[in-house]
Design an enzyme around this catalytic site. Structure first.
Site, PDB file in Angstrom:
ATOM      1  N   TRP B 325      -4.758  -3.631  -3.595  1.00  0.00           N
ATOM      2  CA  TRP B 325      -5.485  -3.956  -4.825  1.00  0.00           C
ATOM      3  C   TRP B 325      -4.549  -3.930  -6.031  1.00  0.00           C
ATOM      4  CZ3 TRP B 325      -6.466  -1.045  -9.285  1.00  0.00           C
ATOM      5  CH2 TRP B 325      -7.436  -1.560 -10.159  1.00  0.00           C
ATOM      6  N   HIS B 326      -3.569  -2.996  -5.976  1.00  0.00           N
ATOM      7  CA  HIS B 326      -2.670  -2.855  -7.115  1.00  0.00           C
ATOM      8  C   HIS B 326      -1.713  -4.022  -7.255  1.00  0.00           C
ATOM      9  CE1 HIS B 326      -3.916   1.420  -7.429  1.00  0.00           C
ATOM     10  NE2 HIS B 326      -3.557   1.247  -8.687  1.00  0.00           N
ATOM     11  N   GLY B 327      -1.342  -4.658  -6.148  1.00  0.00           N
ATOM     12  CA  GLY B 327      -0.430  -5.790  -6.286  1.00  0.00           C
ATOM     13  C   GLY B 327      -0.133  -6.474  -4.979  1.00  0.00           C
TER      14      GLY B 327
END
Lengths: 79, 496
Positions: B325-327
């Protein structure tokens, strides 16, 4: 009926949190017991389900306000 | 639009506040909420109006599904899964399509072209927020709201771009509590205090550490042991001041409008274990993952009498999802895996100790682990990651740290100060002063982090009454921020 549930629930709490002196009350929440984190919460719910022969809806597992609400829910499901 | 910009502070915010308070004064409560959403759309579309289409479509699709669940409850499951696929699909497309192509190319030696799709601002956040609502609709713990309150819930600008991830049942009741619409002087003052504290953290601290971090990562092959730890620690400070500063601003802004937004940061660097870290760091994201993935999945495990297995499986799933989700890079997945393993290992009793000598061990272990994994997080590319880790774990010295310290000359005030000194001192002294400035910066950061956080500062000021000294200090810092911000605009201007 509620008293009976409270007594049984107290035993469960004492067992799960490994504390024979533990007392519960309606206003009690996860903040009140040091070890009551998300994993403990699920363990608690699981034990309650086994002991009372009930099954909580997921919204009740995540959204339980306090021990009082828990007792009410058990009473409702154990009907 | 950014909170740390002149157009936001001097134009957008005053206009929105005036409109909001005027409409509420004349008891046009619903229209005031509509106005708030309208201004939030302006806030969102400021840099790229095209992205408004995505935001509007996202709201429209999710709201329609909620309506359909209301109208045809028999098909709730169908509507829910449709919504889930739609939200994750759209997010996946914008965020991970190129990552997907890159990997296909790497594995199958093909050369599909990358699309270079630009990620719509905040899409990770407003998607997650609406997914939480959708799941609650599915579980029956959310009602169908009217379009005005739902839109306000998703678009409320303090939390639109980067959270906190607000739950419908903590904000919509506030929207409908008209007693909150009456202008509250005290809450407004609290909001200003929190906003300025956040602004200071972002502009004066985070952005200063950023010079060191960016300089270092742009030249990752030159790092030695000392400089790589300096870069990693700088990032540890940059990330915290940036994100928590932003969240302080968000909460402060919420208060200016009479609303309480959830707190996202609770002094995470004071944590004594990784699970504790995640309760204190980005608390609303942890809350999302705990409520919607961790609890349901672990509950399933407990019911299946496979608690032990799920105590390993669930953290793996949660943190891999979190990493993803972060990257869109393998470094984020690797980072997620590290968090998962640390969490699983932290289930041991040792990490629950908070008293005595072991306290220092658990704190330092947690902090060092955080510094290392945050360096991985910042790397973004596999080669950067290998570069910084190699630097941190092999012994070498080449004096790159001095150069790092000099990257601080990007700051307008430091540059000014050093230019003034330049003719009057030797080169060696010149370099030493830069290193001195860097050390002072680290010292300030360490002191701030070890003491009360912004919310605690606000609380203690409220308790004893806001002191004159505090007001003066805050005003000076605010002015300093404005001076620094004007530097940024100049820089961007030169780039055109």
């Amino acid at each position: 009926m509620r008293e009976e549930i409270t007594r049984k629930l107290t035993d469960i709490f004492r067992d799960v949190f490994d504390d024979d002196e533990l007392e519960i009350n309606d206003e009690m929440t996860a903040e009140d017991i040091d070890d009551w984190d998300s994993l403990m919460h699920i363990t608690l719910i699981g034990t309650i389900e086994d002991e009372f022969g009930i099954k909580f809806a997921m919204k009740d597992v995540v959204g339980m306000k306090n021990v009082g609400a828990l007792i009410d829910k058990i009473a409702e499901l154990a009907q | 639009m950014l909170f740390n910009s002149q157009i936001f502070i001097f134009i957008f915010l005053p206009l929105t506040l005036i409109g909001w308070n005027l409409l509420n004064y004349f008891k046009l409560y619903r229209f005031a909420l509509l106005f708030l959403s309208g201004m939030s759309f302006w806030f969102y579309g400021y840099f790229n109006p095209k992205y408004l289409i995505i935001l509007v479509c996202s709201i429209a699709i999710n709201y329609s599904l909620s309506f359909l669940i209301q109208k045809f409850p028999k098909f709730t499951k169908l509507f829910f899964y449709t919504g889930l696929v739609a939200n994750i699909g759209v997010l996946g497309y914008f965020k991970y399509f190129d990552f997907f192509i890159e990997n296909i190319n790497a594995v199958f030696k093909t050369s599909f072209a990358l699309t270079h799709i630009l990620l719509p601002l905040g899409i990770s956040f407003f998607t997650l927020q609406q997914v939480s609502f959708l799941i609650d609709r599915y579980w029956g713990s959310a009602p169908h709201y009217n379009i005005i309150e739902y839109t306000a819930y998703v678009t409320f600008f303090p939390q639109l771009i980067a959270g906190p991830i607000v739950l419908h049942n903590e904000i919509i009741p506030q929207f409908n509590d008209y007693s909150l619409r009456k202008f509250n002087k005290e809450l407004f003052r609290d909001g200003i205090i929190l906003f300025i504290l956040g602004l200071v953290k972002k502009v004066l601290l985070a952005d200063t550490f950023a010079y060191i971090v960016n300089y270092g990562f742009d030249r990752i092959y030159y790092v030695d042991t000392l400089s790589s730890w300096v870069i990693a620690l700088s990032y540890t400070f940059e990330l915290y001041f940036d994100f928590s500063g932003y969240c302080d601003m968000a909460c402060g802004l919420g208060k200016l409008f009479g609303f309480e937004l959830p707190v996202n940061f609770k002094s995470p660097y004071k944590s004594h274990s990784i699970p504790e870290y995640w309760i204190r760091w980005h608390a609303t994201l942890t809350r999302f993952f705990t409520t919607y993935i961790y609890t349901p999945m672990t509950m399933k495990g407990v019911r299946m009498k496979k608690k032990k297995l799920f105590s390993i499986l669930t953290p793996l799933v949660v943190y891999l999802v979190s990493g993803f989700w972060h990257g869109a890079s393998w470094t984020f997945i690797f980072w997620g895996l590290a968090q998962a393993l640390a969490t699983i290992w932290s289930q041991r009793k040792f990490w629950k100790i908070k008293k005595g000598r072991k306290k220092f061990l658990t704190w330092s272990g947690t902090f060092i682990f955080t510094v290392i994994t945050q360096a991985i997080f910042r790397s973004e590319t596999w080669s950067n990651m290998l570069g910084i880790l190699k630097g941190m774990f092999t012994l070498k010295y080449n004096g790159f740290t001095t150069e790092l310290a000099m990257s601080l000359s990007e700051d307008i005030l430091i540059k000014g100060f050093m230019t003034f000194l330049e003719g009057h001192i030797s080169w060696n002294t010149f370099y030493l002063i830069y290193i001195g400035i860097m050390l002072i910066l680290f010292a300030i950061a360490a002191i701030i982090i070890s003491r009360k956080n912004a919310h605690e500062i606000l609380a203690s000021q409220k308790e004893k009454g806001v002191t004159l000294g505090f007001t003066i200090a805050l005003s000076v810092l605010f002015t300093w921020c404005l001076v620094t911000l004007s530097q940024v605009s100049t820089f961007l201007y030169f780039n055109f």
